[in-house]
Design an enzyme around this catalytic site. Structure first.
Site, PDB file in Angstrom:
ATOM      1  N   GLU A 180       0.321   2.189   2.922  1.00 53.64           N
ATOM      2  CA  GLU A 180      -0.924   2.732   3.482  1.00 53.64           C
ATOM      3  C   GLU A 180      -0.560   4.106   4.006  1.00 53.64           C
ATOM      4  OE1 GLU A 180      -3.186   4.309   6.124  1.00 53.64           O
ATOM      5  OE2 GLU A 180      -2.326   2.720   7.345  1.00 53.64           O
ATOM      6  N   CYS A 213      -4.627   6.667  11.239  1.00 49.49           N
ATOM      7  CA  CYS A 213      -4.948   6.841   9.818  1.00 49.49           C
ATOM      8  C   CYS A 213      -6.446   6.746   9.594  1.00 49.49           C
ATOM      9  CB  CYS A 213      -4.236   5.783   8.986  1.00 49.49           C
ATOM     10  SG  CYS A 213      -2.443   5.778   9.145  1.00 49.49           S
TER      11      CYS A 213
END
Length: 543
Positions: free
Chosen positions: A293, A327
């Site tokens: 990720e 993120c």
């Protein structure tokens, strides 16, 4: 020895404590903060059950108080990486052969340690080392990590329970074996829970792990290692190493027993790693599992039917909680012309009330960015926006690193939807807004979908249900986690499995069964109770 088919305790999300004035948790956290601030830590690596000190010490400072020494950690070299790999491989057979319920017990105990006696240690280490306020530390290092441990145990049992059908006279079974080799976990600074989950998820499924944390999160990583040790993770199962990226890459990705990579970090690092793995593919015993990720340029899209106050709150929280260093943090917003002035005033009101400073002062909502490199990148982008004719800095924009790496919450209005800060991930408290003509909604949705290489999180705000459905369908591939009338941050384990595609990673959804499936290699077993003794089939008989 008794045997049985065991049901694990039902996983429930760990309650988030308030830390309100007068609460027990507030007093306990302040006490732990004072203890950590007054102690200079000497942090070793942990390899094969041994604390390893090299004498090559690296100093650690709070990002918000860069003159206060928290302690040192011992930097490793290539020999320590190989030693960690050997320790992982030596521990592999015993760990893989341990009954699954005992692996489950270890990580269920880890969850209770995190939510109990280690709660304030992890919170305080995260606050000091990574400059998080009490609430952000609580939802991350205590609650989310406990959720990862508990829900992953539950998902593991569901995976093992996924079995094939059997025809008469046959028993079909499926085993879920750990990968053949070791797993490398490379973890980020911004979430202590991710730093705990990336090595532990493969370990839970029977793998052994070499773990390198971010150099700016070693302080909390060492507390995590203490949790793993007290929970009963055997020696060699999780090995903690502090070596440089190039040193780690050379040793790990050149090793024939490299079996998997669990990563959260930048897209650039992930892509270069994937390339290195590809270049070494002929060396490996099997094709490595690559789970990553990486990042996002996460959006808020407001329709003219939106609740303007809700949009403003989503910007304030979604873009500026933990200094935008998530993120999932909102960093670009598309606001209709008719709503913009009202939303802007709401955001200004929020930010006027927002205090910035050290997380030890619980009145502060906003703290420092992680290090000088991040500060310099952010301040350069803000200063450039002040000069550019196609951008206006309408809120914030001040930067000061005299005491710590403080960057004000900043809102930029871009006249060009392809302006730099609409496209590039800055990973800081900078929100760029494009105010669009409501008659050009479809063209603006195209910008949302195509401006960025990322596709991690996004949010739509509207009261018009037809428009909500339309926008959600138009942006199907623009975000792996999509929010309706809510900020695009704050995914909860067991509720919103997290991950995105495109430049944001492999979308293997941490906090779900999908992620754990990547760390096993199934074996199908067919047992025939009365095997055939004649090669001939009935169709071969004469009339």
């Amino acid at each position: 020895m008794p045997k049985g088919i065991f049901n694990v305790p039902a996983a429930k999300n760990e309650p988030v404590l308030s830390y309100a004035p007068g609460s027990k948790e507030r007093a306990a956290l302040k006490k732990q903060l004072a203890e950590f601030r007054s102690t200079e830590m000497d942090i070793p690596m942990f390899i094969g059950g041994e604390e390893v000190r090299t004498g090559n010490k690296v100093a650690m400072y709070p990002p918000h108080d860069i003159k206060h020494l928290l302690g040192h950690y011992h930097q490793g070299d290539e020999t320590h990486v190989y030693r960690a790999i050997d320790a992982a491989l030596n521990a592999r057979n015993a760990w893989a052969n341990l009954s699954w319920e005992h692996r489950a017990s270890i990580f269920l105990k880890a969850a209770d340690l995190v939510s109990g006696p280690y709660r304030q240690k992890l919170n305080a280490a995260t606050m000091l080392g990574q400059s998080k306020n009490p609430y952000q530390a609580e939802i991350d290092s205590a609650c989310e990590l406990a959720d990862f441990f508990r829900f992953n145990v539950q998902y593991m049992t569901r995976i093992y329970g996924e079995q094939p059908e059997s025809a008469p006279g046959i028993w079909n079974r499926q085993e879920f074996r750990p990968l053949e080799g070791f797993v490398f976990a490379l973890t980020p600074f911004n979430f202590t829970s991710i730093a705990g989950n990336l090595p532990s998820a493969p370990a839970l499924m029977g793998n052994t792990v070499v773990w390198k944390p971010s150099k700016t999160a070693v302080y909390s990583a060492w507390v995590l290692m203490q949790v793993f040790r007290e929970a009963g993770v055997p020696d060699g199962v999780i090995n903690l190493v502090y070596a440089s990226g190039p040193v780690m890459a050379k040793a790990v990705f050149g090793h024939p027993d490299f079996a998997g990579f669990h990563f959260t970090g930048s897209t650039e690092v992930f892509q270069s790693t994937w390339k290195a793995i590809g270049e070494n593919i002929h060396k490996y015993k099997s094709y490595p599992r690559i789970v990553g990720e990486t990042g996002g340029k996460d959006f808020i899209f407001a329709h003219k039917s939106c609740d303007t106050k809700a949009v403003a709150t989503a910007i304030t929280r979604g873009a500026f909680e933990y200094q935008g260093q998530k993120c999932s943090a909102a960093s670009r917003a598309y606001i209709p012309q008719s709503c913009w002035n009202e939303i802007l005033e709401y955001v200004k009101t929020d930010l006027k009330d927002m205090r910035m400073g050290a997380p030890e002062d619980f009145r502060n909502f906003f703290n420092a960015v992680i290090d000088e490199a991040s500060f310099d990148k952010l301040s350069e982008a803000i200063e450039q926006a002040k000069k550019d004719s196609d951008a206006d800095v309408v809120i914030g924009g001040k930067c000061d690193k005299s005491k710590g790496y403080f960057v004000e919450p900043t809102v930029i209005v871009a006249k060009d939807p392809m302006y730099r800060t609409m496209r590039e991930e800055l990973f800081g408290p900078v929100m760029t807004v494009y105010v669009y003509d409501e008659q050009q909604l479809e063209e603006t949705l195209d910008f949302v979908d195509k401006t960025s290489v990322y596709a991690l999180t996004g949010a739509v705000f509207a009261k018009d249900r037809y428009m909500i459905e339309h926008i959600a369908k138009r942006l199907t591939n623009a975000a792996g986690n999509f929010y309706i009338n809510d900020k695009p941050t704050g995914a909860v384990v067991g509720q919103q499995p997290f991950g995105g595609a495109r430049g944001s990673g492999t979308n293997d959804k941490a906090g779900s069964m999908l992620n754990l499936l990547r760390w096993v290699s199934p074996r199908a077993i067919k047992e025939t109770f009365v095997p055939a003794t004649d090669y001939r089939y009935p169709f071969m008989d004469e009339e």
